[in-house]
Design an enzyme around this catalytic site. Structure first.
Site, mmCIF file in Angstrom:
data_model
loop_
_atom_site.group_PDB
_atom_site.id
_atom_site.type_symbol
_atom_site.label_atom_id
_atom_site.label_comp_id
_atom_site.label_asym_id
_atom_site.label_seq_id
_atom_site.Cartn_x
_atom_site.Cartn_y
_atom_site.Cartn_z
ATOM 1 N N LYS A 197 37.830 34.677 77.321
ATOM 2 C CA LYS A 197 39.274 34.397 77.323
ATOM 3 C C LYS A 197 39.729 33.886 75.957
ATOM 4 C CE LYS A 197 41.108 32.657 81.048
ATOM 5 N NZ LYS A 197 41.519 31.728 82.122
ATOM 6 N N GLU A 203 27.959 31.253 73.784
ATOM 7 C CA GLU A 203 26.945 32.245 74.156
ATOM 8 C C GLU A 203 27.467 33.667 73.965
ATOM 9 O OE1 GLU A 203 26.448 28.722 77.078
ATOM 10 O OE2 GLU A 203 28.092 29.810 76.102
ATOM 11 N N GLY A 258 37.757 31.776 85.778
ATOM 12 C CA GLY A 258 36.685 32.707 85.449
ATOM 13 C C GLY A 258 35.917 33.200 86.653
ATOM 14 N N ARG A 259 35.596 32.309 87.576
ATOM 15 C CA ARG A 259 34.785 32.696 88.728
ATOM 16 C C ARG A 259 35.576 33.471 89.780
ATOM 17 N NH1 ARG A 259 35.522 27.437 88.135
ATOM 18 N NH2 ARG A 259 36.457 26.128 89.757
ATOM 19 N N GLU A 344 30.627 25.560 91.422
ATOM 20 C CA GLU A 344 31.501 25.177 90.320
ATOM 21 C C GLU A 344 32.872 24.746 90.844
ATOM 22 O OE1 GLU A 344 31.037 27.031 86.214
ATOM 23 O OE2 GLU A 344 32.967 27.873 86.833
ATOM 24 N N HIS A 375 9.456 36.580 103.270
ATOM 25 C CA HIS A 375 8.099 36.382 102.768
ATOM 26 C C HIS A 375 8.070 35.365 101.642
ATOM 27 C CE1 HIS A 375 6.356 39.761 105.076
ATOM 28 N NE2 HIS A 375 7.596 40.222 105.004
ATOM 29 N N LYS A 496 28.519 21.526 76.842
ATOM 30 C CA LYS A 496 28.890 22.354 75.688
ATOM 31 C C LYS A 496 29.114 21.491 74.442
ATOM 32 C CE LYS A 496 31.236 26.067 78.255
ATOM 33 N NZ LYS A 496 32.537 26.741 78.447
#
Length: 527
Positions: A197, A203, A258-259, A344, A375, A496
């Protein structure tokens, strides 16, 4: 949290599902259907009175009013002063949605049209790289919501994808992720989508500049960058400085978290992967669940029911975790996607008044697709000391009907839910398996482990959209009842800030002013 519910919990907390299922009408009473989804919540440790009291809890929180405020564009993300309007991104009825006095739907539709044009051009082989070769590899560079949503949906809808296109995702700042995802690819045939954005995410931009260098190493011409990059951002100046043609920049807005951004320009790699029509069907599915959530009474409202069941276990049984178990390999990233969406959003310990809460809020969300999970960790669910409510997600039809694979898959899903609910008593073990009492204790299953079954006919784009929206709205409801802000994420920011500070200290001789452990780690890395 609620005295009446607490008293009721004390009265029925030891009631076993074996007793509850003596009511032969229980499944009918505890099953609801909407928009192609059947929710069977009969295997939960609750009665009709429990549900009645939980619905009253939702009314005390004025849930219907809060739902209306979100859909109207009220600034319910109060700590950031923003509306929360991911629902506008899939508003297929085009009903006006007003933010700060302006209808946002025309701009939403313009971005969808821009996405469609880009997608069609790439899918038709008309987008060419610097050497004239057509683009075959599309790599999305993002992190968090700019990665998890597109990854999940691309995997989820892979059956509908254009197989001659290679869709990849890079998120981790670890260079290994970039190196391995680009290994063996031809830069001349590769297009990067940079999703940030602000166009400053550490990152994402680290990976983006590495991608730029990778392209330039093959072309040696700065102008080549424009042919190999698309930006999903709001920072036009930074996008141009990077070398991306502003006509290849797609906008999204501060009222999209964002999510919750999969239906925005962030969904471009999904649209390229499955085509415009299928992407719009995905939006249709979201919209159908949005309308159900907005208009349906609480007692018949699937997201509300799921949310209240979660409240019941989280706040009365003191359960701290919940498993999401999709019995479909295409949904292998669904639990990971929900981890961010839920944890979040509702991982908060301060209420809307700024006070510390004295009750549990968001649960730990985790899971794997069946039958793999059986399993791995199901042993703990069946016989461990922790109570873990489960959501089993299954489909009547397989998208890949081969032999009896699907029958075996679904038989396992139904069997696991049954075994968790009813278990096997020591007496039954002694009668059917062994006369050794010591061994019988080890083979005893207490049962009374709760679960929901979420059942659908087939994994279509519409159904995936409705399923995602079901969980989105569940998260919203729980946040309202816990009286917390679900749409900010200040906890992400501190790490951050600290990371940026430490980064400058790696190549500096300045005196370190962290705690002793952090100072020691920095010195170790410097050496």
């Amino acid at each position: 949290m609620n005295r009446s519910l607490q008293k009721h919990y004390e009265e029925i907390k030891d009631l076993h599902l074996r007793e509850l299922f003596k009511d032969k009408s229980r499944v009918k009473k505890f099953t609801k259907q909407a928009v192609g989804i059947t929710l069977d919540y009969s295997m939960n440790r609750m009665t009709e009175e429990t549900l009645s009291k939980l619905f009253e809890l939702a009314r005390e929180a004025d849930l219907k009013t809060e739902i209306g405020r979100m859909f109207r564009g009220s600034k319910i993300n109060e700590t950031e002063g923003r509306a929360v309007l991911h629902t506008a991104l899939r508003n297929r009825g085009n009903t006006p949605v007003v933010v700060d006095g302006k209808d946002i739907m025309p701009r939403v539709n313009e971005v969808l049209a821009q996405m469609s044009e880009i997608s069609n051009k790439i899918r038709a082989g008309k987008w060419r790289g610097f050497s004239g070769k057509k683009i075959k590899n599309i790599i999305n560079i993002g992190i968090g919501g700019s990665d998890l949503g597109p990854v999940m949906a691309s995997f989820g809808l892979k059956h509908y994808s254009q197989r001659d296109l290679n869709i990849k995702f890079i998120s981790n700042v670890d260079a290994t992720h970039f190196v391995e995802e680009t290994y063996g690819l031809d830069p001349e045939e590769t297009l990067f989508i940079v999703a940030s954005k602000t166009f400053t995410t550490q990152e994402t931009m680290t990976n983006a500049y590495t991608a730029k260098s990778w392209i330039l190493a093959a072309s040696a011409t700065e102008s080549s960058v424009a042919k190999h990059f698309i930006a999903l951002s709001t920072n036009k100046e930074a996008v141009i400085d990077f070398g991306i043609d502003p006509s290849n920049m797609l906008e999204f807005w501060d009222w999209v978290g964002g999510r919750y951004s999969l239906c925005s320009a962030i969904g471009l790699p999904v649209m390229i992967n499955v085509g415009v029509d299928n992407f719009f069907k995905l939006l249709d599915g979201y919209h159908q669940m949005d309308n159900h959530f907005k208009t349906m009474e609480l007692e018949d409202n699937l997201p509300v029911i799921l949310a209240l069941i979660g409240i019941w276990y989280n706040n009365f049984f003191a359960v701290e975790t919940s498993a999401v178990l999709p019995y479909d390999q295409y949904l292998s990233r669904f639990a990971a996607y929900l981890q961010q969406a839920d944890m979040e959003s509702n991982g908060k310990n301060i209420n809307k008044k700024g006070e510390k809460v004295n009750y549990q809020t968001g649960p730990i969300i985790w899971g794997e697709p069946g039958t793999n999970g059986q399993h791995a960790f199901y042993q703990l669910i069946h016989q461990g000391t922790k109570l873990i409510p489960c959501d089993f997600i299954g489909f009547k039809e397989s998208l890949n009907p081969v032999g009896d694979h699907h029958q075996k898959l679904m038989a396992n899903m139904f069997a696991q839910a049954e075994a968790m609910a009813f278990g096997k008593t020591t007496k039954e073990v002694l009668e059917t398996e062994t006369k050794d009492e010591w061994l019988a204790y080890h083979k005893t299953f207490e049962g009374n482990r709760p679960s929901n079954k979420i059942l659908m006919n087939k994994l279509t784009p519409e159904i995936l959209g409705s399923l995602i929206a079901l969980y989105e709205h569940k998260i919203f409801v729980q946040g309202i009842i816990w009286n917390i802000f679900s749409f900010d994420q200040w906890g992400v920011q501190l790490g951050k800030v600290c990371a940026n500070r430490i980064l400058t200290e790696f190549n500096s001789a300045e005196v370190l002013c962290h705690d002793d452990s952090t100072n020691a780690a920095i010195k170790w890395f410097r050496s």
